[in-house]
Write a protein that holds these residues in place. Structure first.
Motif, PDB file in Angstrom:
ATOM      1  N   LEU A   1       0.823  -1.204   0.000  1.00  0.00           N
ATOM      2  CA  LEU A   1       0.000   0.000   0.000  1.00  0.00           C
ATOM      3  C   LEU A   1       0.859   1.257   0.000  1.00  0.00           C
ATOM      4  CD1 LEU A   1      -2.875  -0.603   2.555  1.00  0.00           C
ATOM      5  CD2 LEU A   1      -3.091  -0.151   0.125  1.00  0.00           C
ATOM      6  N   GLY A   2       1.897   1.241   0.834  1.00  0.00           N
ATOM      7  CA  GLY A   2       2.755   2.416   0.956  1.00  0.00           C
ATOM      8  C   GLY A   2       3.360   2.769  -0.389  1.00  0.00           C
ATOM      9  N   TYR A   3       3.820   1.752  -1.101  1.00  0.00           N
ATOM     10  CA  TYR A   3       4.400   2.011  -2.411  1.00  0.00           C
ATOM     11  C   TYR A   3       3.381   2.493  -3.422  1.00  0.00           C
ATOM     12  CZ  TYR A   3       9.228   0.605  -2.110  1.00  0.00           C
ATOM     13  OH  TYR A   3      10.544   0.557  -1.843  1.00  0.00           O
ATOM     14  N   THR A   4       2.295   1.694  -3.585  1.00  0.00           N
ATOM     15  CA  THR A   4       1.371   2.015  -4.678  1.00  0.00           C
ATOM     16  C   THR A   4       0.728   3.377  -4.491  1.00  0.00           C
ATOM     17  OG1 THR A   4      -0.131   0.567  -3.522  1.00  0.00           O
ATOM     18  CG2 THR A   4       0.749  -0.248  -5.567  1.00  0.00           C
TER      19      THR A   4
ATOM     20  N   ILE B   1      10.638   4.862   6.079  1.00  0.00           N
ATOM     21  CA  ILE B   1       9.279   4.336   6.205  1.00  0.00           C
ATOM     22  C   ILE B   1       8.320   5.474   6.518  1.00  0.00           C
ATOM     23  CG2 ILE B   1       7.773   2.920   7.662  1.00  0.00           C
ATOM     24  CD1 ILE B   1      10.277   1.060   7.987  1.00  0.00           C
ATOM     25  N   LEU B   2       8.753   6.358   7.428  1.00  0.00           N
ATOM     26  CA  LEU B   2       7.907   7.466   7.825  1.00  0.00           C
ATOM     27  C   LEU B   2       7.585   8.357   6.629  1.00  0.00           C
ATOM     28  CD1 LEU B   2       6.616   8.674  10.309  1.00  0.00           C
ATOM     29  CD2 LEU B   2       8.601  10.139  10.557  1.00  0.00           C
ATOM     30  N   ALA B   3       8.587   8.655   5.796  1.00  0.00           N
ATOM     31  CA  ALA B   3       8.370   9.528   4.637  1.00  0.00           C
ATOM     32  C   ALA B   3       7.315   8.930   3.712  1.00  0.00           C
ATOM     33  CB  ALA B   3       9.683   9.737   3.886  1.00  0.00           C
ATOM     34  N   ILE B   4       7.488   7.654   3.376  1.00  0.00           N
ATOM     35  CA  ILE B   4       6.549   7.013   2.454  1.00  0.00           C
ATOM     36  C   ILE B   4       5.170   6.903   3.097  1.00  0.00           C
ATOM     37  CG2 ILE B   4       6.068   4.878   1.200  1.00  0.00           C
ATOM     38  CD1 ILE B   4       8.505   5.681   0.001  1.00  0.00           C
ATOM     39  N   CYS B   5       5.165   6.598   4.401  1.00  0.00           N
ATOM     40  CA  CYS B   5       3.904   6.405   5.111  1.00  0.00           C
ATOM     41  C   CYS B   5       3.112   7.717   5.197  1.00  0.00           C
ATOM     42  CB  CYS B   5       4.208   5.850   6.499  1.00  0.00           C
ATOM     43  SG  CYS B   5       2.775   5.473   7.453  1.00  0.00           S
ATOM     44  N   VAL B   6       3.782   8.824   5.518  1.00  0.00           N
ATOM     45  CA  VAL B   6       3.087  10.114   5.566  1.00  0.00           C
ATOM     46  C   VAL B   6       2.613  10.502   4.172  1.00  0.00           C
ATOM     47  CG1 VAL B   6       3.328  12.580   6.044  1.00  0.00           C
ATOM     48  CG2 VAL B   6       4.348  10.934   7.591  1.00  0.00           C
ATOM     49  N   ALA B   7       3.451  10.236   3.160  1.00  0.00           N
ATOM     50  CA  ALA B   7       3.056  10.558   1.791  1.00  0.00           C
ATOM     51  C   ALA B   7       1.781   9.815   1.416  1.00  0.00           C
ATOM     52  CB  ALA B   7       4.184  10.202   0.819  1.00  0.00           C
ATOM     53  N   ALA B   8       1.708   8.538   1.783  1.00  0.00           N
ATOM     54  CA  ALA B   8       0.529   7.733   1.434  1.00  0.00           C
ATOM     55  C   ALA B   8      -0.680   8.080   2.296  1.00  0.00           C
ATOM     56  CB  ALA B   8       0.842   6.244   1.570  1.00  0.00           C
ATOM     57  N   SER B   9      -0.440   8.402   3.580  1.00  0.00           N
ATOM     58  CA  SER B   9      -1.561   8.542   4.511  1.00  0.00           C
ATOM     59  C   SER B   9      -2.069   9.975   4.640  1.00  0.00           C
ATOM     60  CB  SER B   9      -1.160   8.051   5.912  1.00  0.00           C
ATOM     61  OG  SER B   9      -0.480   6.834   5.827  1.00  0.00           O
ATOM     62  N   ALA B  10      -1.234  10.966   4.341  1.00  0.00           N
ATOM     63  CA  ALA B  10      -1.667  12.359   4.480  1.00  0.00           C
ATOM     64  C   ALA B  10      -1.762  13.044   3.113  1.00  0.00           C
ATOM     65  CB  ALA B  10      -0.708  13.127   5.390  1.00  0.00           C
TER      66      ALA B  10
ATOM     67  N   GLY C   1     -11.759  19.250   5.367  1.00  0.00           N
ATOM     68  CA  GLY C   1     -11.296  17.925   4.970  1.00  0.00           C
ATOM     69  C   GLY C   1      -9.793  17.882   4.753  1.00  0.00           C
ATOM     70  N   VAL C   2      -9.255  18.949   4.147  1.00  0.00           N
ATOM     71  CA  VAL C   2      -7.802  19.017   3.928  1.00  0.00           C
ATOM     72  C   VAL C   2      -7.088  18.966   5.272  1.00  0.00           C
ATOM     73  CG1 VAL C   2      -5.898  20.458   3.098  1.00  0.00           C
ATOM     74  CG2 VAL C   2      -8.003  20.307   1.764  1.00  0.00           C
ATOM     75  N   VAL C   3      -7.574  19.803   6.215  1.00  0.00           N
ATOM     76  CA  VAL C   3      -6.936  19.850   7.534  1.00  0.00           C
ATOM     77  C   VAL C   3      -7.105  18.511   8.262  1.00  0.00           C
ATOM     78  CG1 VAL C   3      -6.984  20.981   9.791  1.00  0.00           C
ATOM     79  CG2 VAL C   3      -7.209  22.343   7.691  1.00  0.00           C
ATOM     80  N   GLY C   4      -8.315  17.956   8.204  1.00  0.00           N
ATOM     81  CA  GLY C   4      -8.584  16.677   8.868  1.00  0.00           C
ATOM     82  C   GLY C   4      -7.706  15.561   8.318  1.00  0.00           C
ATOM     83  N   GLY C   5      -7.646  15.437   6.987  1.00  0.00           N
ATOM     84  CA  GLY C   5      -6.871  14.362   6.366  1.00  0.00           C
ATOM     85  C   GLY C   5      -5.393  14.499   6.671  1.00  0.00           C
ATOM     86  N   MET C   6      -4.888  15.743   6.548  1.00  0.00           N
ATOM     87  CA  MET C   6      -3.477  15.993   6.778  1.00  0.00           C
ATOM     88  C   MET C   6      -3.111  15.677   8.240  1.00  0.00           C
ATOM     89  SD  MET C   6      -1.247  16.725   4.596  1.00  0.00           S
ATOM     90  CE  MET C   6      -1.355  17.546   3.052  1.00  0.00           C
ATOM     91  N   THR C   7      -3.933  16.189   9.179  1.00  0.00           N
ATOM     92  CA  THR C   7      -3.615  16.023  10.595  1.00  0.00           C
ATOM     93  C   THR C   7      -3.668  14.553  11.003  1.00  0.00           C
ATOM     94  OG1 THR C   7      -4.811  18.082  10.866  1.00  0.00           O
ATOM     95  CG2 THR C   7      -4.145  16.971  12.871  1.00  0.00           C
ATOM     96  N   VAL C   8      -4.773  13.878  10.666  1.00  0.00           N
ATOM     97  CA  VAL C   8      -4.922  12.484  11.081  1.00  0.00           C
ATOM     98  C   VAL C   8      -3.877  11.606  10.401  1.00  0.00           C
ATOM     99  CG1 VAL C   8      -6.468  10.498  11.109  1.00  0.00           C
ATOM    100  CG2 VAL C   8      -7.375  12.785  11.569  1.00  0.00           C
ATOM    101  N   GLY C   9      -3.670  11.815   9.078  1.00  0.00           N
ATOM    102  CA  GLY C   9      -2.695  11.004   8.348  1.00  0.00           C
ATOM    103  C   GLY C   9      -1.296  11.176   8.908  1.00  0.00           C
ATOM    104  N   LEU C  10      -0.931  12.447   9.160  1.00  0.00           N
ATOM    105  CA  LEU C  10       0.406  12.747   9.676  1.00  0.00           C
ATOM    106  C   LEU C  10       0.613  12.175  11.068  1.00  0.00           C
ATOM    107  CD1 LEU C  10       1.428  16.418   8.842  1.00  0.00           C
ATOM    108  CD2 LEU C  10       3.000  14.655   9.588  1.00  0.00           C
ATOM    109  N   LEU C  11      -0.337  12.492  11.979  1.00  0.00           N
ATOM    110  CA  LEU C  11      -0.163  12.064  13.369  1.00  0.00           C
ATOM    111  C   LEU C  11      -0.161  10.546  13.485  1.00  0.00           C
ATOM    112  CD1 LEU C  11      -2.249  14.596  15.489  1.00  0.00           C
ATOM    113  CD2 LEU C  11       0.243  14.385  15.273  1.00  0.00           C
ATOM    114  N   SER C  12      -1.096   9.864  12.790  1.00  0.00           N
ATOM    115  CA  SER C  12      -1.148   8.415  12.938  1.00  0.00           C
ATOM    116  C   SER C  12       0.135   7.788  12.391  1.00  0.00           C
ATOM    117  CB  SER C  12      -2.396   7.838  12.272  1.00  0.00           C
ATOM    118  OG  SER C  12      -2.419   8.157  10.912  1.00  0.00           O
ATOM    119  N   SER C  13       0.669   8.320  11.266  1.00  0.00           N
ATOM    120  CA  SER C  13       1.917   7.762  10.733  1.00  0.00           C
ATOM    121  C   SER C  13       3.065   7.949  11.714  1.00  0.00           C
ATOM    122  CB  SER C  13       2.316   8.451   9.421  1.00  0.00           C
ATOM    123  OG  SER C  13       1.271   8.464   8.519  1.00  0.00           O
TER     124      SER C  13
END
Lengths: 507, 104
Positions: A236-239, A403-412, A430-442
């Protein structure tokens, strides 16, 4: 080792020559960030191949295959599949809606200052998480290959990168990438032919020999990635993560139109795809001919597998041919690091100078001439910071940062970008929500995982993408729904779609 | 430079048509590569025995599926290039003409 040092200095001189040439052609902001959009599909395809085949990738994939068999081949396949996502969903819309940065796309969709800030955060975090291990890797590699100390190696790489970017902008960065990609692909082709001639042009022999030497288990999955969910996270992280890496995506601004952007993706898929397929053959050959014990003795992570294989193919340790091949591959690795850190610095300077200073602080009220200088200054500051971080990062576990770089890229970045391009109701919340949740969870999940805490990990996965990516999308959708409808933004969406799909503006 | 309400509406209608056309092809193509690649990682994680069945010499199902994914990605890239040139570009060009009054 003197031969390696000589080849390394040769490459530095060539790239500085390119920078001198590029600097004389870099005058406007568009020159600086996007090579004035004048590259051809083939040029951008080679440069993309350069960006996407970092040293961590091509040294790492070969090493993983040599030491762990099939899991290395999985790692190598991902980057190619990733470009399907980019080709179908991202490349042409990026070209049509933005100018220099990822932030441009979000800004042109949302037209709010808050969403721009969120996009800047996503770019800066991903780029620094990627830049730091590259600098540390540069230090280790240059020290191993040339014998100069770690700190000096980082300083040398950092100063070269600052010179390329600050003076030559995107044009110099691109041509450094093209030269590096050309060197890398020729080194790969030569080695592949040599390996094939060793097995009498029957690739099946590579597998048979490996099985004989290391048993059938070696050719099974799961030798490196023990947890099944880590396998899926990697996929997932790659694709989806590639589509959120700002330094790769901004390459689509360097071509004149969406059709050229599309053709450049097809170029990179064949160039980089073939090279990555090659790393599987290199890994197996190295396991067979160099041997896992020798590879481990040189570097426990297997990062020196490819140079060792080159040395073997050239004629062995004390032969001229062996040292020439070793020097060549080592020089390609160093050129790769130089090229990738330059692209990262340029893309970060876009987020800081163009997105943050010009568009956020100054609200776009900066004239073109001034903007180029702001961008150059930003590049120098980011470069100095990268050198400092690189020196501090010595001995830090850099796998977790990659891993963190790819993970944040994919998740945020990825959820925010895709929803901006395709969902009418998507809004600033939505932009703020997606960015914040994706970044923090990664960040949180990567920090409490085994890559950082080892056996004391509070969470079993090295790569958290399989959880953080859905969380990022959830954050984006919830943010959109909670913050209420943005009617103006939804009305503008037809005009935005027109721009996404045709490149024309009706405003 | 015809930029009245009608031509804008016509352009938006053409873009809708273009998006429908893209979805018709890209949704199945995306599903194919995602299923093929993520499916491979799921098999690698949960069906090691299956992946280890030998096909030719020492080459097992896993490596064969990896090779298949390379070929699939390249094939999809070529198919996409053809589709874009034959189906998507003409529609985009027509929308662009409605907006600007001239070709792209």
């Amino acid at each position: 080792m003197n031969l390696t040092l000589g080849i390394f200095i040769g490459i530095l001189l060539i790239t500085l020559g390119i920078t001198y040439w590029a600097a004389r052609r870099t005058h406007t902001t568009s020159d600086f960030y996007a090579a004035d959009g004048q590259l051809t599909a083939a040029q951008n395809g080679f440069a993309l191949a350069g960006d996407w085949c970092s040293a961590a990738a091509f040294l790492g994939f070969t090493g993983l295959t040599a030491l762990y068999g099939m899991d290395g081949a999985f790692y190598a396949l991902g980057p190619l599949v990733a470009f399907c996502t980019v080709l179908f969903l991202i490349a042409e819309p990026m070209r049509n809606t933005g100018k220099y940065t990822l932030g441009d796309v979000i800004r042109s969709r949302m037209q709010t200052r808050t969403s721009l800030l969120a996009a800047i955060a996503g770019t800066v975090v991903v780029n620094f998480a990627y830049l730091m291990p590259q600098m540390a890797g540069a230090g280790v590699l240059v020290r191993l290959l040339t014998g100069i100390s770690y700190d000096w190696a980082v300083l040398l790489v950092g100063v070269s990168m600052i010179v390329y970017v600050a003076f030559g902008g995107m044009l110099a960065t691109t041509w450094v990438q093209i030269v590096k990609a050309g060197l890398m692909l020729s080194a790969g082709a030569i080695m592949l032919v040599m390996i094939l001639s060793l097995v009498h042009f029957n690739p099946l022999t590579l597998f048979a020999d490996a099985e004989q030497k290391y048993t059938a288990k070696y050719l099974l999955p799961g030798n490196y990635l023990k947890n099944p969910f880590d396998q899926i996270s990697l996929g997932l992280g790659y694709t989806l993560g590639l589509a959120g890496l700002p330094h790769v995506m901004t390459r689509f601004y360097t071509v004149p139109d969406a059709k050229t952007a599309r053709r450049s993706v097809v170029w990179v898929m064949f160039l980089a795809g073939a090279f990555f397929a090659g790393t599987t053959a290199f890994g197996l050959a190295a396991a067979n001919y160099v041997g896992q014990d020798v590879i481990r003795a040189a570097d426990t992570g297997g990062n020196l597998t490819l140079p060792l294989l080159a040395q073997y193919l050239g004629g062995g340790k004390d032969s001229f041919g062996g040292n020439l091949m070793l020097g060549f591959v080592a020089a390609v690795a160093v050129a790769t690091i130089l090229a990738v850190v330059s692209a990262l610095t340029l893309s970060t300077s876009g987020a800081i100078a163009h997105d943050f200073y010009v568009n956020w602080v100054k609200r776009g009220q900066v004239d073109g001439k001034q903007e180029v200088w702001i961008a150059r200054i930003a590049a120098v500051v980011i470069g100095v910071l990268a050198i400092a971080l690189g020196i501090l990062a010595q001995g830090v576990n850099d796998a977790v940062l990659v891993i963190l770089a790819i993970c944040v890229a994919a998740s945020a970045n990825f959820p925010v970008l895709v929803l901006s391009l395709f969902w009418r109701r998507f809004n600033t919340g939505g932009v703020v929500g997606g960015m914040t949740v994706g970044l923090l969870s990664s960040v949180v999940l990567a920090m409490i995982g085994p890559a950082m805490l080892g056996a004391d990990a509070l969470w079993p996965l090295v790569n958290p993408t399989v959880v953080s990516l859905p969380l990022g999308f959830l954050g984006a959708v919830l943010g959109t729904l909670i913050s209420g409808r943005d009617v103006e933004n939804e009305k503008r969406f037809d005009a935005f779609l027109l721009q996404v799909h045709t490149g024309m503006t009706s405003r | 430079m015809a930029r009245n309400g009608t031509s804008l509406e016509a352009a938006h209608a053409l873009v809708k048509e273009l998006i429908a056309e893209k979805l018709k092809y890209l949704v199945p193509m995306t599903i194919i590569f995602i299923v093929s690649y993520i499916g491979l990682t799921v098999l690698a994680g949960f069906a090691k025995d299956l992946m280890g069945i030998k096909i030719v010499g020492s080459v097992n199902v896993g490596f064969a599926l990896i090779a298949f994914n390379y070929l699939l990605s390249w094939a999809l890239a070529i198919v996409y290039g053809r589709l874009a040139a034959d189906k998507f570009d003409p529609l985009a060009a027509r929308a662009a003409i409605e907006i600007s009054g001239r070709g792209n």
